[in-house]
Scaffold this motif. Sequence first.
Motif, short mmCIF file in Angstrom:
data_model
loop_
_atom_site.label_atom_id
_atom_site.label_comp_id
_atom_site.label_asym_id
_atom_site.label_seq_id
_atom_site.Cartn_x
_atom_site.Cartn_y
_atom_site.Cartn_z
N HIS A 479 2.13 4.19 -2.03
CA HIS A 479 2.67 3.33 -2.83
C HIS A 479 1.64 3.36 -4.38
CE1 HIS A 479 -0.01 -0.43 -2.61
NE2 HIS A 479 0.13 0.15 -1.58
N ASP A 489 8.37 3.28 -6.78
CA ASP A 489 8.87 3.90 -5.43
C ASP A 489 7.74 3.61 -4.52
OD1 ASP A 489 11.27 4.56 -6.55
OD2 ASP A 489 10.26 6.76 -7.17
N VAL A 541 12.13 7.14 0.56
CA VAL A 541 11.88 6.69 -0.67
C VAL A 541 12.60 5.20 -0.47
CG1 VAL A 541 11.89 6.53 -3.03
CG2 VAL A 541 11.16 8.95 -1.87
N ARG A 543 13.17 2.56 -3.31
CA ARG A 543 12.93 2.34 -4.88
C ARG A 543 13.04 0.56 -4.96
NH1 ARG A 543 11.25 4.23 -9.22
NH2 ARG A 543 12.94 3.68 -11.44
#
Length: 691
Positions: A479, A489, A541, A543
């Motif tokens: 991250h 993300d 991923v 978000r």
Amino acid sequence: MANHNDVILDVDLRSHENNLAHRTREIDRERLIVRRGQPFSITVQCSDSLPPKHHLALVLHLGKRDQVVIKVQTERGAGDKWWFSQQGAQGEKLLTLHSPPDTAIGQYRLAVLMMSPEGQIMEKTENHKFHLLFNPWCKDDVVYLPDESLLQEYIMNEDGMIYMGTWDFINSRPWNFGQFEDYVMDICFEMLDNSNAALNNPHMDIEQRSDPVYISRTITAMVNSNDDRGVLAGRWEEPYYDGVAPNRWTGSVPILRQWSKHGARKVKYGQCWVFAGVACTVLRCLGIPTRLITNFSSAHDVDGNLSIDVLFNERLETFEGSDRRDSSWNFHCWVEAWIRRDDLPKGYDGWQVLDPTPQERSDGVFRCGPCPVKAIREGHLGLKYDAPFVFAEVNADIIHWIVQQDGQRRQIRVDQRSVGRNISTKSVYGDHREDVTVHYKYPEGSKMEREVYERAGRRVTDTTDGMAKPGQLQLSIKHPKPVFGTDFDVIIEVKNVGGQDSHAQLTMLSKAVTYTSVHRGECQRRTASITVAADKVHREVLRLRYDEYAECVSEHNLIRVIAFIEVPGENEPILTMTTIPLSMPEVHVQVHGKLIVGEPATAYISFTNPLPVPLKGGLFTVEGAGLLSTTQVQVLGSVAPGQKVAVKFSFSPMRTGVRKLLVDFDSDRLKDVKGVATVVVRKRYGRIMFM
């Protein structure tokens, strides 16, 4: 008793000269404040008609009810008695008082007596008061610290830095200890007077005030209000509507003054760094060298088995089966005090852990320490005070379990390396971090580390933290370092180190947590069936959007991301997690021009709203030791997204030296934004007038 022609005309405690020599002038210039084990002088003015063979005698009274009365000897004794010498003619005498380096600290009342040759008191003047403190400059005092640069930091510096965040993303905030601010010393003694020991047995308490182990243990109990008339009430979750949120405080002085002003009524609210900050202020003020410590990934071991059990249900939600469970905090703050431990076997002098945060009881009271740091490093857990608890804070295992519906526990991860990382304090040489982990632990994997673990009864296995066995999948989370208010993300990587493709079920979730790992709500959850090719990496991923996490994030602005993977047909699931601190913007503080004691100066404060929403109820809080008392400046109206708000205010510096101006900004949606400016305050020089 007294002759009509008074013989003793005046007693001058010479506060200016003595306080300068005893390094207490910052506390007060008018009252006499001296340090034990170091001589100080007073002058006694007598009339010329002093009867022959009469002499002066001194008597000291200590305690509110004169629990201790000390006759000051006229010649040097064995070193454990007060004595005085005198010089001068009949009219004025210079008396030099010598205090033992192990005498009790406190407020003394001095009586000057005129004695006849037969030992009768002919005259007495007794309303002369002074304070006596510990003396870390005196080699015979048990708080003696032989390095002047360390004393300038750990006794004289009124400003500090507190380290917070997570072990891999450490941030700092300035703190105003303010130990020399007006009335702080009086409040420190007021704390001692309000302790349970002082209230229950004043005579015993006064006699024990010579011992910094006793004093530090008393202060550690009195900083929290759990068992006594202590200073701070702790609260670890919102709401804080009936007090001040812990993150709002920028220094100890407003807390101590509020407690004293309201008759020893607890101040709401504190968390670990606030408790530690107040303790550091009080101990430095009393003369005990003290520094504030932050332990990252700090374990709170309730049952004393040197392991922290983290329980999840099958949805990876924190198991609600026990509200007294072990826990692992992102960070935890305590203080270290420098004391020679004459009450312990040799080898445990120096830094001692003291923890005023109410976690567990010690001798029936919420306090911890003083525990020698050296005892923790060597695993000598039989030494007082509270060594097993402190050892666990920096060394415990963390074991993660899933509690199944039938109540059975399934162990999914053993972590022997994450507790007690990057143990930090402010450097003596500036506002940067010094890592002191080596004082608490031997290097990981070393022979000495294993010996310590065995001595302490902590098991050692070869489990690899959070990693799959060779030939299986490996799981990691990556991250950025996001700013609160932005979208970002998080990447979950699944690596196949085996020779065959692998099919797996991956669960990913993000949740808001406090710094003490209390879960505040789930932000999002995703489950995916994935196939990871041999020797390849699969990435997913997550978000994280501001408008989603803003609804659940705690006041500590932390998001925990958990990834959990199961492979059909295999018994060993893999779990990994990370805690992501959302960094805060900064308040900009500027002070223009030269700062002179007593002359008006102007500070300019500015702040830009980083959020995509307006801020309402903006409030700047400003304080600074030697600069000004706590001041609040309101922001009128709302602050639009991206808008810069600027305010200015005037103040008149009170004391010279390098000073820090600390600012906190609060609003409805964004809280505890900090700023600091370092300034130099100079003396005022007389102006030459030309006529």
